[in-house]
Design a protein around this motif. Structure first.
Motif, PDB file in Angstrom:
ATOM      1  N   TRP A   1      47.633   5.875   1.679  1.00  0.00           N
ATOM      2  CA  TRP A   1      48.308   5.302   2.845  1.00  0.00           C
ATOM      3  C   TRP A   1      48.762   3.863   2.556  1.00  0.00           C
ATOM      4  O   TRP A   1      49.899   3.487   2.844  1.00  0.00           O
TER       5      TRP A   1
ATOM      6  N   PRO B   1      59.027   3.122   9.942  1.00  0.00           N
ATOM      7  CA  PRO B   1      57.700   3.430  10.488  1.00  0.00           C
ATOM      8  C   PRO B   1      57.580   4.838  11.081  1.00  0.00           C
ATOM      9  O   PRO B   1      56.488   5.411  11.074  1.00  0.00           O
TER      10      PRO B   1
ATOM     11  N   MET C   1      56.496   7.086   8.490  1.00  0.00           N
ATOM     12  CA  MET C   1      55.056   6.948   8.250  1.00  0.00           C
ATOM     13  C   MET C   1      54.249   7.696   9.310  1.00  0.00           C
ATOM     14  O   MET C   1      53.194   8.262   9.017  1.00  0.00           O
TER      15      MET C   1
ATOM     16  N   MET D   1      53.063   2.898  15.037  1.00  0.00           N
ATOM     17  CA  MET D   1      54.305   3.054  14.276  1.00  0.00           C
ATOM     18  C   MET D   1      55.526   2.959  15.200  1.00  0.00           C
ATOM     19  O   MET D   1      56.550   2.383  14.823  1.00  0.00           O
TER      20      MET D   1
ATOM     21  N   ARG E   1      55.668  -2.734   3.380  1.00  0.00           N
ATOM     22  CA  ARG E   1      54.456  -1.922   3.236  1.00  0.00           C
ATOM     23  C   ARG E   1      53.208  -2.654   3.709  1.00  0.00           C
ATOM     24  O   ARG E   1      52.178  -2.030   3.976  1.00  0.00           O
TER      25      ARG E   1
ATOM     26  N   TRP F   1      51.302  -1.393   6.812  1.00  0.00           N
ATOM     27  CA  TRP F   1      50.438  -0.206   6.851  1.00  0.00           C
ATOM     28  C   TRP F   1      48.961  -0.607   6.896  1.00  0.00           C
ATOM     29  O   TRP F   1      48.138   0.110   7.458  1.00  0.00           O
TER      30      TRP F   1
END
Length: 481
Positions: free
Chosen positions: A62, A70, A73, A406, A430, A433
């Motif tokens: 992850w 997002p 994701m 997200m 990133r 995350w």
């Protein structure tokens, strides 16, 4: 009275221990318990290490995902794992049949997967050997063989009259025999408990929590009460019966009915009274309700087009691209809120049916101490259905939080595809995350478990009180001959 009871119990203990058949049964049971303890320890060590390994791998994957949108994701998802409680090596419960992980993604609630039973061969159908299984099923058999002739044999040989003529009352005789047989059982049970404590401390990394310590203490008390109940019933049946053969036949029949037949009948009755839909029917019902509420991915859906019109009017613009936030993220957040509510409502309804099925077992436990102990044992070792449901609920709360996180990132940081120099990007760093914490399942506090299993604990307490009263007051109805 105390001296006479002690003398009888000591004599009973010595005569049982001196019997070669008893010694053979005790050794066999002891070996079974050692094997069950080893299997439980290996089971915990292997499965928990696998779950922790893949949990760390999922987290690393992850965090390693590159810059991207997002919402992608949110659909990439997360894999949540249910860790094993350190006491679960004692009682497997439904562990092997309940899934250990669940894939969490936006707009959808998935089922828990990867149960041990799903990857095992057909041998699992014959059952697993665990410490709880040996103590619940085999120890009562040992007690039956130790005590079926405790008084009936005295009657058959004529020594009963001699005992009663030597100022030994029926009450003293019953209590003495009960304590003598119980002492034999505890001489096997106590070393096992010491081994259990040692293993438990080892499995928890020698960091013993107060919650687990109280759980184990309650577990020891409940099993001790269970053994006392079985011993007392065995002695009482022996006292009321005229021959040892009758006692043995009656007790074995009761063991088969209460431990083998009744639990299965109870489950069948629960399934019959409170039927549950198949997986396909369950998913079809959810899909139907979701369609009625609208599709957040469809720009022309009436519900979401209404939101669009109200936003355009409120911000006095003629295109969603001119809104000061990402319109798509807002719609996704609204869609997640609606679908999550629908999924949760259906899941709660399904779980309620399962709980009603289990309530049949809980009520029958009032008539069956084995079922009462089984319920309490699984709950205290966190291998019961309620723990499985609690994992589902915590995983769903995490999934919903991840999806909305997200969506919030999309609303705040993603471009509306509006022309100009200072547009927001179509992907984000990133580093975002890492803001989403890892999933960690938290077991219930022991107080909630005790409250949850109130009926089963009350059933054990009632049985305990009942046999004590019978030992005290039943002698007046027992015939010497």
């Amino acid at each position: 009275m105390k001296n006479i009871v002690f003398t009888i119990s000591r004599q009973t203990y010595k005569s049982i221990i001196a019997n070669r058949a008893t010694l053979a049964l005790a050794v066999l049971l002891g070996l079974s318990l050692c094997l069950a303890t080893y299997v439980g320890w290996q089971n915990f060590k292997l499965q928990n290490s696998q779950r922790l390994h893949y949990k760390q791998l999922v987290r690393a994957q992850w965090l390693a995902k590159p810059d991207k949108h997002p919402h992608r994701m949110a659909h990439y998802g997360y894999l949540a794992f249910r860790e094993k409680h350190e006491l679960s090596f004692f009682d497997f419960g439904i562990e092997s049949f309940a899934g250990v992980s669940i894939f969490l993604e936006a707009h959808k609630q998935n089922t828990v997967n990867f149960s041990e039973a799903g990857f095992s061969n057909g041998m699992l159908r014959f059952g697993e050997i665990s410490v709880a299984m040996v103590l619940q099923l085999l120890v009562p058999l040992l007690i039956i063989f130790l005590g079926y002739n405790s008084i009936a044999a005295e009657r058959e040989s004529g020594t009963l009259k001699i005992l009663l003529c030597q100022k030994v009352s029926w009450k003293k005789l019953l209590w003495g025999k009960t304590f003598g047989i119980l002492a034999v059982v505890l001489s096997i049970f106590i070393p096992l408990i010491l081994l259990t404590i040692l293993l438990w401390a080892s499995l928890s990394g020698w960091a013993v929590s107060g919650d687990s310590a109280i759980r184990l203490l309650i577990l020891i008390i409940c099993y001790s009460a269970y053994f006392f109940i079985i011993v007392a019933i065995t002695v009482l049946v022996s006292a009321f019966s005229k021959s040892s053969r009758t006692v043995l036949t009656s007790l074995l029949a009761a063991w088969i009915v209460l431990i083998i037949i009744v639990p299965r009948i109870t489950q069948a009755v629960g399934n019959r009274i409170f039927p549950v839909p198949s997986k396909l029917e369950f998913l079809d019902q959810i899909s139907s309700d979701v369609q009625k509420q609208g599709d957040s991915h469809d720009a022309n859906d009436p519900h979401y087009s209404g939101i669009k019109d109200s936003l355009l009017k409120a911000y006095r613009v003629d295109d969603v691209k001119k809104l000061p936030f990402n319109y798509g993220g807002l719609i996704m957040a609204e869609g997640e809120r609606i679908t999550s509510g629908i999924y949760s409502a259906h899941q709660k309804k399904l779980n309620k049916k399962f709980q009603r099925q289990n309530s049949i077992t809980a009520m029958v436990a009032l008539l069956n101490p084995y079922l009462a102990l089984k319920q309490v044992s699984m709950a205290l070792t966190a291998s019961d259905f309620e723990t499985f449901v609690d994992f589902q609920n915590q995983a769903e709360a995490y999934r919903y939080g991840l999806a909305q996180k997200m969506n919030k990132l999309q609303i705040d940081k993603i471009s509306n595809e509006k022309p100009g120099e200072h547009d927001k990007p179509l992907s984000i760093s990133r580093s975002n995350w890492a803001e989403q914490p890892d999933f960690n399942y938290k077991f219930k506090f022991y107080g909630k478990v005790v409250q949850q299993e109130g009926v089963a604990l009350a059933a054990l307490a009632l049985w305990l009180v009942m046999v004590i009263l019978l030992l005290q007051y039943s002698p007046r109805w027992i015939k010497t001959v």
